[in-house]
Design an enzyme around this catalytic site. Structure first.
Site, PDB file in Angstrom:
ATOM      1  N   HIS A 154       0.841  -1.201   0.000  1.00 34.61           N
ATOM      2  CA  HIS A 154       0.000   0.000   0.000  1.00 34.61           C
ATOM      3  C   HIS A 154       0.881   1.257   0.000  1.00 34.61           C
ATOM      4  O   HIS A 154       0.626   2.204  -0.750  1.00 34.61           O
ATOM      5  CB  HIS A 154      -0.925  -0.043   1.222  1.00 34.61           C
ATOM      6  CG  HIS A 154      -1.773   1.163   1.413  1.00 34.61           C
ATOM      7  ND1 HIS A 154      -3.096   1.226   1.004  1.00 34.61           N
ATOM      8  CD2 HIS A 154      -1.494   2.376   1.966  1.00 34.61           C
ATOM      9  CE1 HIS A 154      -3.583   2.420   1.313  1.00 34.61           C
ATOM     10  NE2 HIS A 154      -2.635   3.139   1.896  1.00 34.61           N
ATOM     11  N   GLU A 155       1.924   1.253   0.816  1.00 31.23           N
ATOM     12  CA  GLU A 155       2.814   2.425   0.871  1.00 31.23           C
ATOM     13  C   GLU A 155       3.592   2.589  -0.436  1.00 31.23           C
ATOM     14  O   GLU A 155       3.785   3.709  -0.921  1.00 31.23           O
ATOM     15  CB  GLU A 155       3.780   2.310   2.056  1.00 31.23           C
ATOM     16  CG  GLU A 155       3.106   2.325   3.423  1.00 31.23           C
ATOM     17  CD  GLU A 155       2.199   3.527   3.625  1.00 31.23           C
ATOM     18  OE1 GLU A 155       2.533   4.626   3.146  1.00 31.23           O
ATOM     19  OE2 GLU A 155       1.129   3.368   4.249  1.00 31.23           O
ATOM     20  N   HIS A 193       1.409   4.294  -2.924  1.00 31.93           N
ATOM     21  CA  HIS A 193       1.337   5.759  -2.764  1.00 31.93           C
ATOM     22  C   HIS A 193       2.515   6.421  -3.491  1.00 31.93           C
ATOM     23  O   HIS A 193       2.354   7.447  -4.150  1.00 31.93           O
ATOM     24  CB  HIS A 193       1.427   6.149  -1.285  1.00 31.93           C
ATOM     25  CG  HIS A 193       0.118   6.104  -0.540  1.00 31.93           C
ATOM     26  ND1 HIS A 193      -1.029   6.718  -0.993  1.00 31.93           N
ATOM     27  CD2 HIS A 193      -0.214   5.532   0.652  1.00 31.93           C
ATOM     28  CE1 HIS A 193      -2.014   6.530  -0.122  1.00 31.93           C
ATOM     29  NE2 HIS A 193      -1.545   5.804   0.890  1.00 31.93           N
ATOM     30  N   GLU A 217      -6.264   6.870  -1.173  1.00 30.53           N
ATOM     31  CA  GLU A 217      -6.252   5.655  -0.349  1.00 30.53           C
ATOM     32  C   GLU A 217      -6.830   4.468  -1.110  1.00 30.53           C
ATOM     33  O   GLU A 217      -6.290   3.362  -1.076  1.00 30.53           O
ATOM     34  CB  GLU A 217      -7.017   5.876   0.962  1.00 30.53           C
ATOM     35  CG  GLU A 217      -6.339   6.854   1.917  1.00 30.53           C
ATOM     36  CD  GLU A 217      -4.905   6.457   2.277  1.00 30.53           C
ATOM     37  OE1 GLU A 217      -4.584   5.248   2.271  1.00 30.53           O
ATOM     38  OE2 GLU A 217      -4.102   7.363   2.540  1.00 30.53           O
TER      39      GLU A 217
HETATM   40 ZN   LIG Z   1      -2.497   5.126   2.585  1.00 31.24          ZN
END
Ligand SMILES: [Zn+2]
Length: 268
Positions: A120-121, A124, A180
């Site tokens: 997830h990071e 981003h 997100e």
């Molecule tokens: Zn996030």
């Protein structure tokens, strides 16, 4: 897992808190400047944040590099660090640095869940969310002169100067709901390509929801993560089964962490 790091003992002068995401992503910050800003931030974070020793850092770094190899987008200099904080959190800095709190590793029940946090990071960073948020903040705050300084001649030095002046005073950068959701979806793709079971990301989010309101260590995570119920529902619709779920290495790391003195709380 938004970038929600706040430098200790400093005031926020560069708070980006736009409520409504703009329709089109704007990228006024070049990849090069983004990397430089991230490096400035990383230096500051390293000075302030205690790092977990032993085999934990190399282990998380190994997972991170395998995942990052499957991320699309610019070839960022990804790096992975483990903060010795008990709160469940993870964050990324522009252009490469990823941090996972020890509390997040200890809350995970198998390796695919930890891989989900890291993926997830990485997403981003790969999708350039920080650069977009910084661009929006620059426009919204009428800081076009600052933008000129970033993009002007003498590129590197000026960018570093601006980055330093921004970071010296602290910052608080929150990603939008759309960011997100995108980080979840792109993170799932990265996990699959790298061979992990993408259900781990969903499972970890469910662990957080179960702890919500009962474990104060979850509050910081949830404060930077809008609409967990909504994210769980979306994730449920995109993750399939298959792939690596757990390893002996993960269990060894968990045992190593359990033998260490408890992680301290993050300073407020
Ligand atoms: Zn996030």
């Amino acid at each position: 897992m938004a970038l929600g790091f706040r430098l200790r003992g400093s005031t926020v002068v560069f708070a980006i808190t736009l409520a409504t995401p703009t329709a089109a992503a704007i990228n006024l910050v070049s990849v090069q400047d983004e990397i430089k800003l991230g490096q400035e931030a990383q230096r500051e974070v390293r000075r302030q944040v205690p790092v977990v020793g032993g085999s934990v850092g190399p282990y998380v770094g190994g997972i991170g590099r395998q995942l990052a190899a499957h991320a699309a987008g610019p070839r960022y200099p990804y790096s992975f660090s483990v903060a010795n904080y008990r709160e469940i959190n993870a964050f990324s800095l522009p252009g490469g640095p990823v941090w996972v709190h020890r509390g997040a590793i200890q809350a995970a029940q198998n390796e695919s869940q930890l891989a989900g946090i890291v993926a997830h990071e990485i997403a981003h960073i790969a999708r350039r969310h920080a650069a977009q948020q910084i661009s929006k903040g620059i426009v919204a705050n009428g800081l076009l002169n600052l933008l000129g300084a970033v993009l002007g001649s003498g590129h590197g030095a000026r960018a570093a100067e601006v980055g330093a002046s921004v970071l010296a005073n602290g910052y608080l950068l929150k990603f939008s709901r759309d960011d997100e959701r995108e980080a979840d979806a792109v993170g799932v793709q990265i996990m699959r390509r790298a061979g992990w079971d993408a259900r781990g990301m969903l499972e970890f989010m469910e662990i957080l929801r179960a702890k919500e309101g009962r474990d104060p260590g979850v509050a910081i995570f949830l404060s930077t993560h809008p609409a967990p119920a909504d994210r769980v529902a979306r994730l449920r619709s995109i993750v399939g089964g298959g792939g690596r779920r757990d390893t002996d290495a993960f269990r060894r790391i968990r045992a190593e962490l359990a033998r260490m003195p408890p992680a301290p709380a993050m300073p407020r």
